[in-house]
Scaffold this motif. Structure first.
Motif, mmCIF file in Angstrom:
data_model
loop_
_atom_site.group_PDB
_atom_site.id
_atom_site.type_symbol
_atom_site.label_atom_id
_atom_site.label_comp_id
_atom_site.label_asym_id
_atom_site.label_seq_id
_atom_site.Cartn_x
_atom_site.Cartn_y
_atom_site.Cartn_z
ATOM 1 N N ALA A 1 -5.925 -2.532 -0.855
ATOM 2 C CA ALA A 1 -6.910 -3.541 -0.467
ATOM 3 C C ALA A 1 -6.976 -4.676 -1.474
ATOM 4 N N GLU A 2 -6.854 -4.365 -2.753
ATOM 5 C CA GLU A 2 -6.802 -5.415 -3.760
ATOM 6 C C GLU A 2 -5.532 -6.253 -3.594
ATOM 7 N N ASP A 3 -4.423 -5.594 -3.247
ATOM 8 C CA ASP A 3 -3.188 -6.335 -2.954
ATOM 9 C C ASP A 3 -3.382 -7.282 -1.777
ATOM 10 N N ALA A 4 -4.164 -6.841 -0.778
ATOM 11 C CA ALA A 4 -4.395 -7.665 0.411
ATOM 12 C C ALA A 4 -5.123 -8.955 0.043
ATOM 13 N N LYS A 5 -6.175 -8.839 -0.757
ATOM 14 C CA LYS A 5 -6.887 -10.041 -1.195
ATOM 15 C C LYS A 5 -5.964 -10.969 -1.985
ATOM 16 N N ALA A 6 -5.201 -10.381 -2.893
ATOM 17 C CA ALA A 6 -4.296 -11.190 -3.716
ATOM 18 C C ALA A 6 -3.232 -11.871 -2.857
ATOM 19 N N LEU A 7 -2.761 -11.179 -1.817
ATOM 20 C CA LEU A 7 -1.745 -11.764 -0.944
ATOM 21 C C LEU A 7 -2.292 -12.990 -0.219
ATOM 22 N N VAL A 8 -3.497 -12.880 0.343
ATOM 23 C CA VAL A 8 -4.086 -14.028 1.041
ATOM 24 C C VAL A 8 -4.191 -15.223 0.101
ATOM 25 N N LYS A 9 -4.709 -14.984 -1.073
ATOM 26 C CA LYS A 9 -4.889 -16.079 -2.029
ATOM 27 C C LYS A 9 -3.543 -16.670 -2.446
ATOM 28 N N SER A 10 -2.530 -15.824 -2.612
ATOM 29 C CA SER A 10 -1.223 -16.334 -3.035
ATOM 30 C C SER A 10 -0.531 -17.115 -1.923
ATOM 31 N N LEU A 11 -0.674 -16.662 -0.663
ATOM 32 C CA LEU A 11 -0.094 -17.398 0.456
ATOM 33 C C LEU A 11 -0.730 -18.784 0.585
ATOM 34 N N ILE A 12 -2.037 -18.844 0.398
ATOM 35 C CA ILE A 12 -2.731 -20.130 0.472
ATOM 36 C C ILE A 12 -2.228 -21.066 -0.614
ATOM 37 N N ALA A 13 -2.062 -20.534 -1.826
ATOM 38 C CA ALA A 13 -1.591 -21.362 -2.938
ATOM 39 C C ALA A 13 -0.130 -21.748 -2.765
ATOM 40 N N HIS B 1 -2.062 -8.382 5.166
ATOM 41 C CA HIS B 1 -1.298 -7.414 4.380
ATOM 42 C C HIS B 1 -0.467 -6.501 5.273
ATOM 43 N N ALA B 2 -1.011 -6.125 6.429
ATOM 44 C CA ALA B 2 -0.269 -5.259 7.340
ATOM 45 C C ALA B 2 1.032 -5.913 7.778
ATOM 46 N N GLY B 3 0.997 -7.229 7.993
ATOM 47 C CA GLY B 3 2.228 -7.925 8.342
ATOM 48 C C GLY B 3 3.270 -7.825 7.252
ATOM 49 N N GLN B 4 2.843 -8.031 6.014
ATOM 50 C CA GLN B 4 3.785 -7.898 4.892
ATOM 51 C C GLN B 4 4.317 -6.480 4.786
ATOM 52 N N LEU B 5 3.442 -5.478 4.982
ATOM 53 C CA LEU B 5 3.880 -4.086 4.859
ATOM 54 C C LEU B 5 4.878 -3.710 5.951
ATOM 55 N N MET B 6 4.696 -4.243 7.163
ATOM 56 C CA MET B 6 5.684 -3.974 8.216
ATOM 57 C C MET B 6 7.012 -4.634 7.902
ATOM 58 N N ALA B 7 6.969 -5.842 7.365
ATOM 59 C CA ALA B 7 8.215 -6.501 6.970
ATOM 60 C C ALA B 7 8.938 -5.686 5.905
ATOM 61 N N ARG B 8 8.189 -5.213 4.929
ATOM 62 C CA ARG B 8 8.802 -4.392 3.879
ATOM 63 C C ARG B 8 9.376 -3.097 4.444
ATOM 64 N N ALA B 9 8.664 -2.495 5.392
ATOM 65 C CA ALA B 9 9.150 -1.243 5.984
ATOM 66 C C ALA B 9 10.481 -1.465 6.689
ATOM 67 N N ILE B 10 10.613 -2.565 7.401
ATOM 68 C CA ILE B 10 11.882 -2.872 8.074
ATOM 69 C C ILE B 10 12.985 -3.109 7.059
ATOM 70 N N GLU B 11 12.611 -3.666 5.904
ATOM 71 C CA GLU B 11 13.596 -3.911 4.839
ATOM 72 C C GLU B 11 13.882 -2.663 4.005
ATOM 73 N N GLY B 12 13.210 -1.534 4.323
ATOM 74 C CA GLY B 12 13.533 -0.279 3.652
ATOM 75 C C GLY B 12 12.501 0.229 2.671
ATOM 76 N N ASP B 13 11.416 -0.540 2.431
ATOM 77 C CA ASP B 13 10.362 -0.112 1.517
ATOM 78 C C ASP B 13 9.118 0.203 2.342
ATOM 79 N N GLY B 14 8.964 1.477 2.708
ATOM 80 C CA GLY B 14 7.875 1.848 3.592
ATOM 81 C C GLY B 14 6.665 2.453 2.911
ATOM 82 N N ASP B 15 6.579 2.410 1.576
ATOM 83 C CA ASP B 15 5.510 3.126 0.879
ATOM 84 C C ASP B 15 4.114 2.659 1.314
ATOM 85 N N GLY B 16 3.862 1.367 1.247
ATOM 86 C CA GLY B 16 2.540 0.862 1.603
ATOM 87 C C GLY B 16 2.219 1.094 3.064
ATOM 88 N N PHE B 17 3.189 0.830 3.931
ATOM 89 C CA PHE B 17 2.994 1.067 5.365
ATOM 90 C C PHE B 17 2.670 2.528 5.626
#
Length: 434
Positions: free
Chosen positions: A109-121, A381-397
């Motif tokens: 959840a902390e990653d999710a907040k940080a992701l939103v802020k980083s995408l905006i920046a 964040h869920a969108g990023q986690l699905m992208a990572r899962a398709i790329e082979g990193d499924g831990d967060g998903f």
């Protein structure tokens, strides 16, 4: 009846304050003919756009389809609050999942907040991002709970962004006669949700995502590859992502059984001018502890954006302004006669436990939805986690996919009436203060 078209004009945003003040984006052409892609994403809200953006940045060929417009659904209509944690509080998650898994969920959840802020920046999205979300309560017991919860987060998760507010301190944040205290989370934030989602769309298109609006998907031929069909054409893709939330319809029965669409409503008052000091002296967002939550904040042009009230059928009420004015007048009696310039509704997806529902529907199909009113951060964040899962990193998903999920009782015919009964009971508890 299809929720995609039940309450809104085809291909047009609802007449909200968000739509009236958004930085417009030219329409994308509908899908026509046969196409191939590495990934086909269905739904152009926070989840679908973030997934498409990250996959395109990883070098994948992505087609993104939406039945209406980019950000047409909950992503472009919500209260704009970027909250901390999951929708379920951490102490409840500890009891449900155990401390180690609850700690992983807090970190996500902390990653999710940080992701939103980083995408905006990173993408220069002008969405009026500002810090601060207060949780308030009308009962002494709920105030104690909020204060205890802030202490719990500080002690167990070293989260020191929360200020506890007694009745006196609350007056400098939100001087409502209905509230007796609360907490103020300066690590949370609020924003213009439609401008945020339109900024994500610009970033995705710039990264090479092929976006098609007004392209409702009516069938998916599952397989490897899969074929996603619209009235105008089809996409053959190695992977499919479902990012439809409350607008899934009948595309997948497993998801539809666990993610139920409900409607929520917001108004924008006339500009308040000097009255702002008596409503929100500090420019933070607020949500209260009622079961059917009231949530509100100031717009950048000095209006009160107030969300309140729910409905559980397909159609919105005929007078949304009147429906929302009722709880707004309880929280702010001084605004009982204020002019309402905009009133709109939207459909979100909830789950039985108010936890997101992420699932692998097959070897090449992922779905994320059911954010239950906590979607600005979690959906992104869920969108990023699905992208990572398709790329082979499924831990967060996989951590989120392990959350318990259950179908709503009663099936399609009875789940709405049963939910109405449950919500009515909790609404009565709110009125009685128990």
């Amino acid at each position: 009846m299809n929720l995609l078209f039940a309450n809104d004009k085809r291909g047009a945003y609802p007449p909200s304050w968000y739509a009236a003040t958004a930085t417009s984006l030219a329409p994308f052409e509908p899908l026509k003919g046969a196409h191939k892609a590495d990934i086909c994403v269905i739904g152009a809200g926070y989840t679908g756009l973030t997934a498409a953006l990250h996959l395109a940045q990883a070098g994948r060929d992505v087609v993104l389809l939406d039945a209406q417009r980019v950000g047409f659904g909950a992503s472009g209509r919500n209260g704009g609050q970027l909250g901390s944690g999951q929708r379920m509080e951490q102490d409840a998650l500890e009891a449900l999942m155990g401390d180690p898994e609850a700690a992983k969920l807090w970190d996500l959840a902390e990653d999710a907040k940080a992701l939103v802020k980083s995408l905006i920046a990173e993408h220069g999205i002008d969405c009026h991002l500002k810090p601060g979300v207060a949780w308030t309560s009308s009962t002494a017991g709920d105030v104690r709970h909020l204060h205890d919860y802030a202490d719990h987060l500080a002690r167990k998760y070293s989260y020191d962004q929360i200020e506890t507010l007694d009745n006196t301190a609350l007056q400098s944040v939100c001087p409502s006669p209905d509230y007796r205290g609360g907490i103020l989370d300066m690590g949370a934030a609020h924003l213009h949700p439609l401008n945020y989602v339109l900024g994500l769309a610009r970033a995705a298109a710039a990264a090479g995502v092929r976006i098609h609006e007004r392209s409702a998907v009516h069938h998916i031929d599952e397989g490897t590859p899969a074929t996603v069909r619209t009235d105008g054409g089809h996409v053959v893709a190695d992977h499919v992502i479902l990012a439809c939330n409350g607008y899934l319809g009948g595309l997948n029965r497993r998801v539809a059984a666990r993610v139920m669409p409900i409607n929520n409503f917001i108004v924008a008052t006339e500009p308040l001018g000097a009255r702002v000091k008596d409503i929100l002296p500090r420019d933070v967002a607020v949500a209260d502890s009622r079961f059917v939550v009231n949530y509100f904040r100031l717009s950048h042009d000095g209006r009160l954006l107030f969300g309140g009230g729910e409905s559980y059928g397909y159609r919105f009420p005929t007078d949304i302004a009147a429906k929302v004015r009722k709880p707004m007048s309880v929280v702010f009696p001084s605004l009982s006669d204020v002019k309402i310039d905009y009133a709109w509704g939207g459909t979100l997806g909830i789950t039985m436990k108010r936890l997101p529902y992420l699932v692998r529907l097959g070897a090449n199909m992922l779905s994320a939805s059911g954010y239950s009113g906590h979607g600005v951060g979690t959906a992104t964040h869920a969108g990023q986690l699905m992208a990572r899962a398709i790329e082979g990193d499924g831990d967060g998903f996989d951590t989120l996919a392990a959350l318990p999920s259950m179908p709503f009782p009663g099936g399609p015919a009875m789940r709405s009436p049963l939910l109405v009964l449950a919500m009515s009971w909790y609404a009565l508890r709110d009125k009685l203060g128990v």
